[in-house]
Write an enzyme that holds these catalytic residues in place. Structure first.
Site, PDB file in Angstrom:
ATOM      1  N   GLU A  66     -10.273 -55.718 -19.736  1.00 45.55           N
ATOM      2  CA  GLU A  66     -10.910 -57.032 -19.644  1.00 45.55           C
ATOM      3  C   GLU A  66     -11.215 -57.602 -21.025  1.00 45.55           C
ATOM      4  OE1 GLU A  66     -13.269 -56.689 -15.388  1.00 45.55           O
ATOM      5  OE2 GLU A  66     -14.300 -56.109 -17.230  1.00 45.55           O
ATOM      6  N   LEU A  67     -11.824 -56.792 -21.889  1.00 47.84           N
ATOM      7  CA  LEU A  67     -12.152 -57.273 -23.225  1.00 47.84           C
ATOM      8  C   LEU A  67     -10.892 -57.614 -24.013  1.00 47.84           C
ATOM      9  CD1 LEU A  67     -14.965 -55.984 -22.409  1.00 47.84           C
ATOM     10  CD2 LEU A  67     -15.305 -55.701 -24.864  1.00 47.84           C
ATOM     11  N   VAL A 127     -11.402 -49.989 -17.069  1.00 46.17           N
ATOM     12  CA  VAL A 127     -11.221 -51.353 -16.567  1.00 46.17           C
ATOM     13  C   VAL A 127     -11.762 -52.366 -17.586  1.00 46.17           C
ATOM     14  CG1 VAL A 127     -11.830 -52.987 -14.741  1.00 46.17           C
ATOM     15  CG2 VAL A 127     -11.244 -50.627 -14.152  1.00 46.17           C
ATOM     16  N   CYS A 128     -12.927 -52.072 -18.129  1.00 46.98           N
ATOM     17  CA  CYS A 128     -13.535 -52.994 -19.098  1.00 46.98           C
ATOM     18  C   CYS A 128     -12.701 -53.105 -20.377  1.00 46.98           C
ATOM     19  CB  CYS A 128     -14.950 -52.543 -19.434  1.00 46.98           C
ATOM     20  SG  CYS A 128     -16.073 -52.602 -18.021  1.00 46.98           S
ATOM     21  N   THR A 129     -12.033 -52.037 -20.751  1.00 48.89           N
ATOM     22  CA  THR A 129     -11.150 -52.088 -21.928  1.00 48.89           C
ATOM     23  C   THR A 129     -10.066 -53.144 -21.727  1.00 48.89           C
ATOM     24  OG1 THR A 129     -11.570 -49.775 -22.490  1.00 48.89           O
ATOM     25  CG2 THR A 129      -9.540 -50.744 -23.339  1.00 48.89           C
TER      26      THR A 129
END
Length: 219
Positions: A48-49, A44-46
């Site tokens: 987002e960034l 998920v963070c991939t």
């Protein structure tokens, strides 16, 4: 340490993918967004960034810097950035803090102050609360705080919308209604009397209730 809106954002020194920084000095005279992530190489963070990398120019237009944080070494961040570019089509150009001693996460109340250890051996699950967004104003005060669960990708278009609202309401004596977007009507701040409102908004306003005074967005 418990943090609230309008508290001074805790200052810190940290290693980042763009070198050592002192947070307040790095912010300078503009706005800043600190957004944190539980672990590098998480799905998920991939996304987002990558999305933040794509819309970074929109924040730059608004004199707002971006800085990420993850409880992993800076070297890991650099390798993760390559994955982000490959999968999301954008390479992060903003710095990423390596918070291996958990110091910044504790300072911003994302982990308990008594939390022991370092980033070594920690998982995304043990870092679940390190998934927050802080908007900091030019006065170094916290203007917004949000924390999301790991399974829900954050809406950074909403962060941009909130930034627009806060920058406008800091300049003009207005507030923004529910779901407001750039160009839409706003509300005269409750702290402004009708007499003062007549001077500020000589074209008048709509008032379905005395406390609800609607005007066009100031330019």
């Amino acid at each position: 340490m418990s943090l609230r809106i309008n508290d001074t954002a805790p200052d810190f020194s940290a290693a980042t993918t763009q070198g050592q920084i002192r947070f307040h000095d790095w912010i300078g005279e503009g706005w800043a967004i600190l957004f944190s992530h539980p672990k590098d190489f998480t799905p998920v963070c991939t996304t987002e960034l990558g999305y933040m990398a794509k819309i970074q120019p929109e924040f730059t237009k608004r004199n707002c810097k971006l800085i990420g944080l993850s409880i992993d070494p800076v070297d890991n961040h650099s390798r993760w950035a390559a994955d982000i570019e490959e999968t999301q089509g954008a390479l992060p150009q903003y710095p990423m803090i390596g918070d291996t001693d958990l110091a910044v996460a504790k300072l911003y109340n994302m982990l308990p102050a008594e939390e022991a250890g370092t980033s070594e051996g920690r998982t995304a699950a043990t870092n679940a609360t390190v998934r927050s967004v802080f908007i900091v104003g030019p006065d170094k005060k916290i203007k917004l705080m949000m924390t999301y669960p790991m399974t829900t990708g954050r809406n950074f278009d909403e962060i941009l919308r909130v930034l627009d609202s806060m920058q406008m309401t800091a300049k003009h004596k207005v507030a923004t209604p529910v779901n407001w977007k750039q160009g839409e009507d706003v509300i005269i701040a409750g702290s402004v009397s009708d007499e003062d409102a007549k001077k500020l908004f000589p074209e008048g306003w709509k008032a379905p209730k005395p406390y609800l005074r609607i005007v066009k967005q100031p330019k």
